[in-house]
Design a protein around this motif. Structure first.
Motif, short mmCIF file in Angstrom:
data_model
loop_
_atom_site.label_atom_id
_atom_site.label_comp_id
_atom_site.label_asym_id
_atom_site.label_seq_id
_atom_site.Cartn_x
_atom_site.Cartn_y
_atom_site.Cartn_z
N HIS A 189 0.84 -1.20 0.00
CA HIS A 189 0.00 0.00 0.00
C HIS A 189 0.87 1.25 0.00
CE1 HIS A 189 -3.04 2.94 0.97
NE2 HIS A 189 -2.46 3.21 2.13
N LEU A 190 1.88 1.27 0.85
CA LEU A 190 2.78 2.43 0.90
C LEU A 190 3.55 2.61 -0.41
CD1 LEU A 190 4.16 1.91 4.52
CD2 LEU A 190 2.48 3.62 3.77
N ILE A 191 3.96 1.49 -1.01
CA ILE A 191 4.65 1.56 -2.30
C ILE A 191 3.72 2.12 -3.38
CG2 ILE A 191 5.71 0.17 -4.14
CD1 ILE A 191 6.72 -1.72 -1.90
N SER A 192 2.45 1.71 -3.33
CA SER A 192 1.48 2.18 -4.33
C SER A 192 1.25 3.68 -4.23
CB SER A 192 0.15 1.44 -4.17
OG SER A 192 -0.56 1.90 -3.02
N LEU A 193 1.55 4.26 -3.06
CA LEU A 193 1.41 5.70 -2.87
C LEU A 193 2.68 6.46 -3.25
CD1 LEU A 193 -0.48 5.74 0.57
CD2 LEU A 193 -1.46 6.07 -1.71
N GLY A 194 3.66 5.74 -3.78
CA GLY A 194 4.88 6.37 -4.24
C GLY A 194 6.04 6.35 -3.26
N HIS A 195 5.85 5.72 -2.10
CA HIS A 195 6.93 5.67 -1.11
C HIS A 195 7.94 4.58 -1.48
CE1 HIS A 195 4.79 8.33 1.69
NE2 HIS A 195 3.69 7.69 1.31
N ARG A 196 9.22 4.91 -1.33
CA ARG A 196 10.27 3.93 -1.58
C ARG A 196 11.21 3.80 -0.38
NH1 ARG A 196 10.31 2.06 -6.61
NH2 ARG A 196 12.47 1.31 -6.49
N ARG A 197 11.28 4.83 0.42
CA ARG A 197 12.06 4.75 1.66
C ARG A 197 11.07 4.47 2.80
NH1 ARG A 197 17.20 3.93 1.94
NH2 ARG A 197 17.44 5.29 3.77
N MET A 219 9.08 -9.04 1.26
CA MET A 219 8.50 -9.55 0.02
C MET A 219 8.01 -8.42 -0.87
SD MET A 219 6.27 -12.83 1.38
CE MET A 219 5.12 -12.62 0.03
N ALA A 220 7.28 -7.46 -0.27
CA ALA A 220 6.73 -6.35 -1.04
C ALA A 220 7.84 -5.48 -1.62
CB ALA A 220 5.80 -5.51 -0.17
N LEU A 221 8.89 -5.24 -0.83
CA LEU A 221 10.02 -4.46 -1.32
C LEU A 221 10.68 -5.16 -2.52
CD1 LEU A 221 11.78 -3.34 2.00
CD2 LEU A 221 10.27 -1.96 0.54
N GLU A 222 10.91 -6.45 -2.36
CA GLU A 222 11.58 -7.20 -3.43
C GLU A 222 10.74 -7.20 -4.70
OE1 GLU A 222 13.42 -11.68 -4.28
OE2 GLU A 222 12.51 -11.21 -2.34
N GLU A 223 9.43 -7.39 -4.54
CA GLU A 223 8.53 -7.40 -5.70
C GLU A 223 8.59 -6.07 -6.45
OE1 GLU A 223 4.26 -9.11 -5.71
OE2 GLU A 223 4.01 -6.95 -5.42
N ALA A 224 8.76 -4.96 -5.70
CA ALA A 224 8.78 -3.63 -6.30
C ALA A 224 10.18 -3.23 -6.77
CB ALA A 224 8.24 -2.61 -5.32
N GLY A 225 11.15 -4.11 -6.57
CA GLY A 225 12.52 -3.79 -6.98
C GLY A 225 13.20 -2.79 -6.06
N ILE A 226 12.77 -2.72 -4.81
CA ILE A 226 13.36 -1.81 -3.82
C ILE A 226 14.31 -2.61 -2.93
CG2 ILE A 226 12.90 -0.22 -1.92
CD1 ILE A 226 10.10 0.20 -3.10
N ALA A 227 15.54 -2.18 -2.85
CA ALA A 227 16.53 -2.90 -2.04
C ALA A 227 16.19 -2.79 -0.55
CB ALA A 227 17.93 -2.33 -2.30
N PHE A 228 16.33 -3.91 0.16
CA PHE A 228 16.11 -3.92 1.60
C PHE A 228 17.26 -3.19 2.29
CE2 PHE A 228 17.06 -6.11 5.67
CZ PHE A 228 15.94 -5.70 6.37
N ASP A 229 16.93 -2.28 3.20
CA ASP A 229 17.92 -1.48 3.91
C ASP A 229 17.78 -1.74 5.41
OD1 ASP A 229 19.58 0.41 5.05
OD2 ASP A 229 18.83 2.09 3.87
N GLU A 230 18.76 -2.40 6.01
CA GLU A 230 18.69 -2.73 7.43
C GLU A 230 18.57 -1.49 8.31
OE1 GLU A 230 21.91 -5.18 8.67
OE2 GLU A 230 21.25 -6.92 7.48
N ASP A 231 19.10 -0.37 7.84
CA ASP A 231 19.04 0.86 8.63
C ASP A 231 17.61 1.37 8.81
OD1 ASP A 231 21.73 1.01 9.14
OD2 ASP A 231 22.17 2.29 7.40
N LEU A 232 16.69 0.89 7.97
CA LEU A 232 15.30 1.33 8.05
C LEU A 232 14.45 0.42 8.93
CD1 LEU A 232 14.62 2.41 4.35
CD2 LEU A 232 14.93 3.88 6.36
#
Length: 350
Positions: A189-197, A219-232
């Motif tokens: 849902h957050l990705i669909s609103l344009g959020h990537r961080r 899973m959602a991050l990977e599907e959207a091609g967004i790299a997982f960031d442990e700092d987040l």
């Protein structure tokens, strides 16, 4: 003179006397059923039509019938009590579950005894054994840290319905909520609103629900091609103070993010307070999403977008499944769906 005094004394006794208690026979006669049918409905073992059950319930109400629970227990060999293992009695999440259980037991003649496992598997086992020693007729286990093997071993001694597990046998049933899918839906849902961080405040690492929600987030991050960031990702504990401290840690690290997925609504409440104290607006500056859809989430400022799991209904279902197990009818395990509830704490990036 003495005769008048005696008459007045008898009259006073009659005025103060309690009405005679109704009997099972009178209830049966009023409802047009047999005495044995009334008895079986009272102890939860009857298989009768809805019309017949309603007739008995009406007769009980009309006659103000009060069953002798002790006598029923001695006769049937059942205690007419069930045990409930909760984890945190002060939690609104578990309060909703308990309300659902009470509703599910309504009209069955059963009462509940509650004990807390405190998110500790050894404590859960000790509490379950204590309830078994007190001769409860069955147990509802609300989440916790026991594994399926331990649950099935305990179920060999008394029927058990386990919420948040997948244990199943002739004497055990489970109610499973797909937390992984919930974490996925929240993040998507957050990705669909344009959020990537997108930051994530996770629940306790040793708890299955928390790890599954983190997995869904990834899973959602990977599907959207967004790299997982442990700092987040930062650690929470499923309660408000933990959410507040976790959000402060995120902000103090200086990492940039435009949205936060909180592992549950209580965490989101604490995170919201941390943002407010820093002068950070929700959702104008940071979008916020929770998980559970607790009743309070409709009344936060702003109302919280969240993942709804049917908490109250889970309690009802658990109680009804346990009654079936106690009656020897067997009970299927069930997987319940989650759904996204969009309110005003998330917004599209400009």
């Amino acid at each position: 003179m003495e005769q008048t005094i005696r008459k007045n004394a008898v009259k006073k006794r009659r005025i103060g006397a309690q009405p005679a208690a109704s009997t099972v026979t009178e209830v049966a006669k009023r409802a047009g059923v047999s005495v044995s049918t009334v008895s079986r409905i009272l102890n939860g073992t009857a298989r009768v039509s809805d019309d017949k059950r309603r007739s008995v319930e009406r007769a009980i109400e009309d006659l103000n019938f009060k069953p002798n629970v002790l006598a029923q227990s001695l006769k049937s060999g059942q205690s007419m009590t069930i045990g409930v293992i909760t984890q945190a009695v002060e939690s609104p999440f578990f309060n909703e579950l308990l309300k659902g259980i009470e509703e599910g037991l309504q009209g069955s003649g059963y009462a509940s005894l509650m004990a807390s496992g405190h998110w500790n598997s050894q404590s859960e086992i000790e509490r379950i054994r204590l309830l078994i020693a007190r001769r409860v007729d069955g147990i509802i286990l609300l989440t916790g840290n026991l594994n399926n093997e331990q649950i099935l071993d305990l179920a060999s001694q008394t029927p058990i319905v386990a919420v948040g597990h997948t244990a199943h046998s002739d004497n055990a049933a489970s109610i499973f909520i797909d937390s992984r899918m919930g974490g996925y839906l929240a993040t998507k849902h957050l990705i669909s609103l344009g959020h990537r961080r997108i930051a994530h405040i996770q629940g306790p690492q040793e708890q299955h629900d928390a790890s599954n929600r983190l997995h869904g987030y990834k899973m959602a991050l990977e599907e959207a091609g967004i790299a997982f960031d442990e700092d987040l990702v930062t650690q929470g504990d499923f309660i408000e103070p933990g959410g507040l401290m976790a959000m402060n840690r995120l902000l103090d690290k200086g990492v940039s993010f435009s949205a936060v997925f909180c592992a549950n609504d209580q965490t989101a409440y604490g995170a919201r307070l941390a943002l407010y104290r820093r002068g950070i607006r929700v959702p104008e500056d940071i979008s916020l999403i929770g998980f559970d859809d607790l009743p309070m989430s409709s009344y936060t400022t702003p109302p919280l977008t969240t993942i709804r799991q049917p908490v109250y209904e889970v309690g009802q279902t658990a109680a009804k499944r346990l009654l079936r197990l106690i009656r020897g009818e067997g009970a299927e395990s069930v997987n319940l769906n989650v759904e996204l509830v969009i309110r005003e704490s998330t917004r599209r990036l400009g």
